[in-house]
Design a protein around this motif. Structure first.
Motif, mmCIF file in Angstrom:
data_model
loop_
_atom_site.group_PDB
_atom_site.id
_atom_site.type_symbol
_atom_site.label_atom_id
_atom_site.label_comp_id
_atom_site.label_asym_id
_atom_site.label_seq_id
_atom_site.Cartn_x
_atom_site.Cartn_y
_atom_site.Cartn_z
ATOM 1 N N PHE A 172 -1.823 7.031 -6.125
ATOM 2 C CA PHE A 172 -2.633 8.228 -5.957
ATOM 3 C C PHE A 172 -2.629 8.813 -4.554
ATOM 4 C CE2 PHE A 172 -4.544 6.004 -9.581
ATOM 5 C CZ PHE A 172 -4.411 7.006 -10.533
ATOM 6 N N PHE A 173 -2.168 8.084 -3.583
ATOM 7 C CA PHE A 173 -2.133 8.598 -2.215
ATOM 8 C C PHE A 173 -0.918 9.494 -2.097
ATOM 9 C CE2 PHE A 173 -1.965 8.056 2.492
ATOM 10 C CZ PHE A 173 -3.249 8.492 2.746
ATOM 11 N N ARG A 174 -1.100 10.733 -1.765
ATOM 12 C CA ARG A 174 -0.019 11.718 -1.804
ATOM 13 C C ARG A 174 0.963 11.612 -0.639
ATOM 14 N NH1 ARG A 174 -0.174 12.101 -6.777
ATOM 15 N NH2 ARG A 174 -1.944 13.151 -7.660
ATOM 16 N N ARG A 175 0.574 10.972 0.416
ATOM 17 C CA ARG A 175 1.484 10.815 1.554
ATOM 18 C C ARG A 175 2.067 9.416 1.528
ATOM 19 N NH1 ARG A 175 -2.563 12.325 6.204
ATOM 20 N NH2 ARG A 175 -3.752 10.935 4.920
ATOM 21 N N PRO A 176 3.230 9.206 2.102
ATOM 22 C CA PRO A 176 3.772 7.842 2.148
ATOM 23 C C PRO A 176 2.891 6.937 3.007
ATOM 24 C CG PRO A 176 5.238 9.409 3.262
ATOM 25 C CD PRO A 176 4.117 10.199 2.676
ATOM 26 N N VAL A 177 2.716 5.714 2.562
ATOM 27 C CA VAL A 177 1.890 4.752 3.284
ATOM 28 C C VAL A 177 2.789 3.995 4.257
ATOM 29 C CG1 VAL A 177 0.364 2.770 3.054
ATOM 30 C CG2 VAL A 177 0.371 4.540 1.291
ATOM 31 N N PRO A 178 2.441 4.030 5.537
ATOM 32 C CA PRO A 178 3.277 3.317 6.518
ATOM 33 C C PRO A 178 3.275 1.805 6.262
ATOM 34 C CG PRO A 178 1.731 4.798 7.607
ATOM 35 C CD PRO A 178 1.356 4.758 6.167
ATOM 36 N N ASN A 179 4.391 1.183 6.571
ATOM 37 C CA ASN A 179 4.507 -0.275 6.398
ATOM 38 C C ASN A 179 3.467 -1.018 7.224
ATOM 39 O OD1 ASN A 179 6.584 -0.062 4.586
ATOM 40 N ND2 ASN A 179 8.172 -0.224 6.158
ATOM 41 N N ARG A 180 3.114 -0.464 8.368
ATOM 42 C CA ARG A 180 2.114 -1.099 9.227
ATOM 43 C C ARG A 180 0.763 -1.188 8.508
ATOM 44 N NH1 ARG A 180 -1.021 1.284 14.105
ATOM 45 N NH2 ARG A 180 -1.119 2.911 12.581
ATOM 46 N N VAL A 181 0.404 -0.157 7.780
ATOM 47 C CA VAL A 181 -0.851 -0.148 7.034
ATOM 48 C C VAL A 181 -0.809 -1.198 5.932
ATOM 49 C CG1 VAL A 181 -2.299 1.244 5.492
ATOM 50 C CG2 VAL A 181 -1.353 2.256 7.574
ATOM 51 N N LEU A 182 0.300 -1.286 5.234
ATOM 52 C CA LEU A 182 0.437 -2.291 4.182
ATOM 53 C C LEU A 182 0.400 -3.705 4.758
ATOM 54 C CD1 LEU A 182 3.146 -0.611 1.932
ATOM 55 C CD2 LEU A 182 0.668 -0.730 1.556
ATOM 56 N N ALA A 183 0.973 -3.883 5.940
ATOM 57 C CA ALA A 183 0.935 -5.201 6.584
ATOM 58 C C ALA A 183 -0.503 -5.580 6.945
ATOM 59 C CB ALA A 183 1.824 -5.210 7.820
ATOM 60 N N TRP A 184 -1.274 -4.610 7.469
ATOM 61 C CA TRP A 184 -2.679 -4.885 7.787
ATOM 62 C C TRP A 184 -3.480 -5.197 6.532
ATOM 63 C CZ3 TRP A 184 -4.511 -6.467 12.087
ATOM 64 C CH2 TRP A 184 -3.967 -6.062 13.297
ATOM 65 N N LEU A 185 -3.176 -4.516 5.434
ATOM 66 C CA LEU A 185 -3.852 -4.778 4.174
ATOM 67 C C LEU A 185 -3.555 -6.192 3.695
ATOM 68 C CD1 LEU A 185 -5.523 -3.838 1.736
ATOM 69 C CD2 LEU A 185 -3.396 -2.974 0.753
ATOM 70 N N ALA A 186 -2.289 -6.598 3.793
ATOM 71 C CA ALA A 186 -1.910 -7.948 3.370
ATOM 72 C C ALA A 186 -2.563 -9.008 4.261
ATOM 73 C CB ALA A 186 -0.393 -8.098 3.396
ATOM 74 N N LEU A 187 -2.580 -8.782 5.572
ATOM 75 C CA LEU A 187 -3.208 -9.732 6.489
ATOM 76 C C LEU A 187 -4.714 -9.819 6.239
ATOM 77 C CD1 LEU A 187 -2.997 -11.623 8.949
ATOM 78 C CD2 LEU A 187 -3.430 -9.610 10.373
ATOM 79 N N SER A 188 -5.338 -8.673 6.035
ATOM 80 C CA SER A 188 -6.768 -8.657 5.753
ATOM 81 C C SER A 188 -7.083 -9.399 4.460
ATOM 82 C CB SER A 188 -7.247 -7.209 5.657
ATOM 83 O OG SER A 188 -8.574 -7.157 5.204
ATOM 84 N N SER A 189 -6.262 -9.216 3.465
ATOM 85 C CA SER A 189 -6.470 -9.916 2.194
ATOM 86 C C SER A 189 -6.312 -11.411 2.374
ATOM 87 C CB SER A 189 -5.469 -9.427 1.158
ATOM 88 O OG SER A 189 -5.655 -8.077 0.912
#
Length: 104
Positions: free
Chosen positions: A13-30
């Motif tokens: 649903f996010f219309r812009r591409p999600v940077p890999n850095r954001v996904l890495a922070w999400l994975a680390l936070s999880s």
């Protein structure tokens, strides 16, 4: 699992591409929040017992308010502190009542 589902929703649903850095922070936070923190909490539950852990958990709103103010500058209003105190006092009263019933 929850973070994986969140990542799928963001990707869908996010219309812009999600940077890999954001996904890495999400994975680390999880990983830190779910795997490490829950494992430590369950280990302390085994060591300290449920009554003591309930008493410690009742302090979490105070700690969250202090860190929120110190790190984010987020001030809790007077009514918020009244709610924190009343809720924590209720948890302590129930915990003390159960402790007294266990001693009989």
């Amino acid at each position: 699992l929850g973070s994986a589902l969140f990542a799928v929703v963001v990707a869908a649903f996010f219309r812009r591409p999600v940077p890999n850095r954001v996904l890495a922070w999400l994975a680390l936070s999880s990983f830190l929040g779910i795997v490490v923190a829950d494992t430590l909490w369950l280990a302390s539950l085994q060591i300290l017992g449920a009554r003591r852990m309930i008493a410690i958990d009742a302090l979490k709103p105070f700690v969250a308010a202090a860190f929120g103010y110190a790190i984010l500058g987020d001030a809790v209003g007077p009514l918020g502190y009244v709610g924190i105190v009343l809720t924590s006092a209720g948890v302590y009263l129930v915990n003390a009542e159960k402790a007294g019933a266990d001693d009989d």
